[in-house]
Write an enzyme that holds these catalytic residues in place. Structure first.
Site, mmCIF file in Angstrom:
data_model
loop_
_atom_site.group_PDB
_atom_site.id
_atom_site.type_symbol
_atom_site.label_atom_id
_atom_site.label_comp_id
_atom_site.label_asym_id
_atom_site.label_seq_id
_atom_site.Cartn_x
_atom_site.Cartn_y
_atom_site.Cartn_z
ATOM 1 N N HIS A 238 0.839 -1.202 0.000
ATOM 2 C CA HIS A 238 0.000 0.000 0.000
ATOM 3 C C HIS A 238 0.868 1.244 0.000
ATOM 4 O O HIS A 238 1.966 1.247 0.552
ATOM 5 C CB HIS A 238 -0.954 0.008 1.206
ATOM 6 C CG HIS A 238 -0.278 -0.149 2.526
ATOM 7 N ND1 HIS A 238 0.213 -1.357 2.983
ATOM 8 C CD2 HIS A 238 0.016 0.749 3.494
ATOM 9 C CE1 HIS A 238 0.757 -1.196 4.169
ATOM 10 N NE2 HIS A 238 0.661 0.069 4.506
ATOM 11 N N HIS B 193 0.935 5.161 1.127
ATOM 12 C CA HIS B 193 0.317 6.208 1.946
ATOM 13 C C HIS B 193 0.338 7.522 1.161
ATOM 14 O O HIS B 193 1.372 7.877 0.577
ATOM 15 C CB HIS B 193 1.121 6.443 3.234
ATOM 16 C CG HIS B 193 1.154 5.283 4.178
ATOM 17 N ND1 HIS B 193 0.392 5.238 5.317
ATOM 18 C CD2 HIS B 193 1.867 4.122 4.159
ATOM 19 C CE1 HIS B 193 0.635 4.106 5.966
ATOM 20 N NE2 HIS B 193 1.532 3.414 5.286
HETATM 21 P P1 AMP Z 1 1.885 0.370 7.420
HETATM 22 O O1 AMP Z 1 2.483 0.628 8.777
HETATM 23 O O2 AMP Z 1 2.649 1.070 6.328
HETATM 24 O O3 AMP Z 1 1.708 -1.102 7.168
HETATM 25 O O4 AMP Z 1 0.467 1.076 7.422
HETATM 26 C C1 AMP Z 1 -0.709 0.402 7.694
HETATM 27 C C2 AMP Z 1 -1.766 1.457 7.804
HETATM 28 O O5 AMP Z 1 -3.035 0.811 7.740
HETATM 29 C C3 AMP Z 1 -1.727 2.255 9.108
HETATM 30 O O6 AMP Z 1 -1.573 3.636 8.820
HETATM 31 C C4 AMP Z 1 -3.083 1.957 9.761
HETATM 32 O O7 AMP Z 1 -3.632 3.065 10.429
HETATM 33 C C5 AMP Z 1 -3.916 1.535 8.558
HETATM 34 N N1 AMP Z 1 -5.027 0.652 8.899
HETATM 35 C C6 AMP Z 1 -4.978 -0.493 9.609
HETATM 36 N N2 AMP Z 1 -6.215 -1.034 9.718
HETATM 37 C C7 AMP Z 1 -7.053 -0.206 9.042
HETATM 38 C C8 AMP Z 1 -8.455 -0.210 8.789
HETATM 39 N N3 AMP Z 1 -9.257 -1.176 9.261
HETATM 40 N N4 AMP Z 1 -8.975 0.809 8.049
HETATM 41 C C9 AMP Z 1 -8.193 1.787 7.576
HETATM 42 N N5 AMP Z 1 -6.855 1.847 7.786
HETATM 43 C C10 AMP Z 1 -6.290 0.871 8.519
#
Ligand code: AMP
Length: 138
Positions: A102, A104
């Site tokens: 993903h 950001h």
């Molecule tokens: P990463 O640390 O790059 O893997 O980022 C994962 C992101 O996913 C974090 O910013 C979380 O806040 C986001 N995240 C996790 N669960 C959810 C969810 N159910 N809905 C929206 N965002 C989420």
């Protein structure tokens, strides 16, 4: 046959976990991050649960960065933000918590006070040039 990998994002894509979806096509979808660094923080997520940037095919990576650019434009248009951070945490060592590729896209404003918490490293004499030789792509 191996079972398909399940992540929080595959569950969101299938509607098992609710989300606010901003965009969707055959290669990726975009949701709002539930825990935003700045309000409007969005995630461009691959439809297939590739673990990281290396695993994803080139066409998917190219497509996702173009979708991230569209989200950047939308955030600027709607929120009037001054810039964005567009970033990928690539594997757990970098802080990746969800093992599903993903990007950001985080809206940023002049003087919003947000800072990355990185300390800086320092090269010894000649070390940067020597490392640059090893890292150069020919
Ligand atoms: P990463 O640390 O790059 O893997 O980022 C994962 C992101 O996913 C974090 O910013 C979380 O806040 C986001 N995240 C996790 N669960 C959810 C969810 N159910 N809905 C929206 N965002 C989420």
């Amino acid at each position: 046959m191996t079972e398909k990998k399940e992540t929080v994002f595959t569950k969101i894509d299938r509607g098992i976990i609710p989300s606010v979806k901003l965009y969707e096509d055959s290669k990726c979808f975009v949701i709002m991050d539930i825990n935003p660094i700045v309000k409007g923080h969005s995630l461009v997520i691959s439809k297939e649960p590739y673990s990281n940037l290396t695993e994803a095919p080139e066409d998917v990576v190219k497509h996702m960065i173009l979708v991230a650019r569209k989200i950047d434009a939308r955030l600027r248009e709607v929120l009037k933000c001054d810039g964005t951070n567009v970033m990928i945490n690539n594997d757990p060592a970098s802080g990746q918590e969800v093992p599903h590729l993903h990007i950001h896209v985080i809206p940023r404003y002049e003087k919003d006070g947000r800072k990355f918490g990185f300390a800086h490293d320092v090269y010894a004499d000649g070390e940067m040039v020597e490392l640059g030789r090893r890292l150069e792509i020919k």
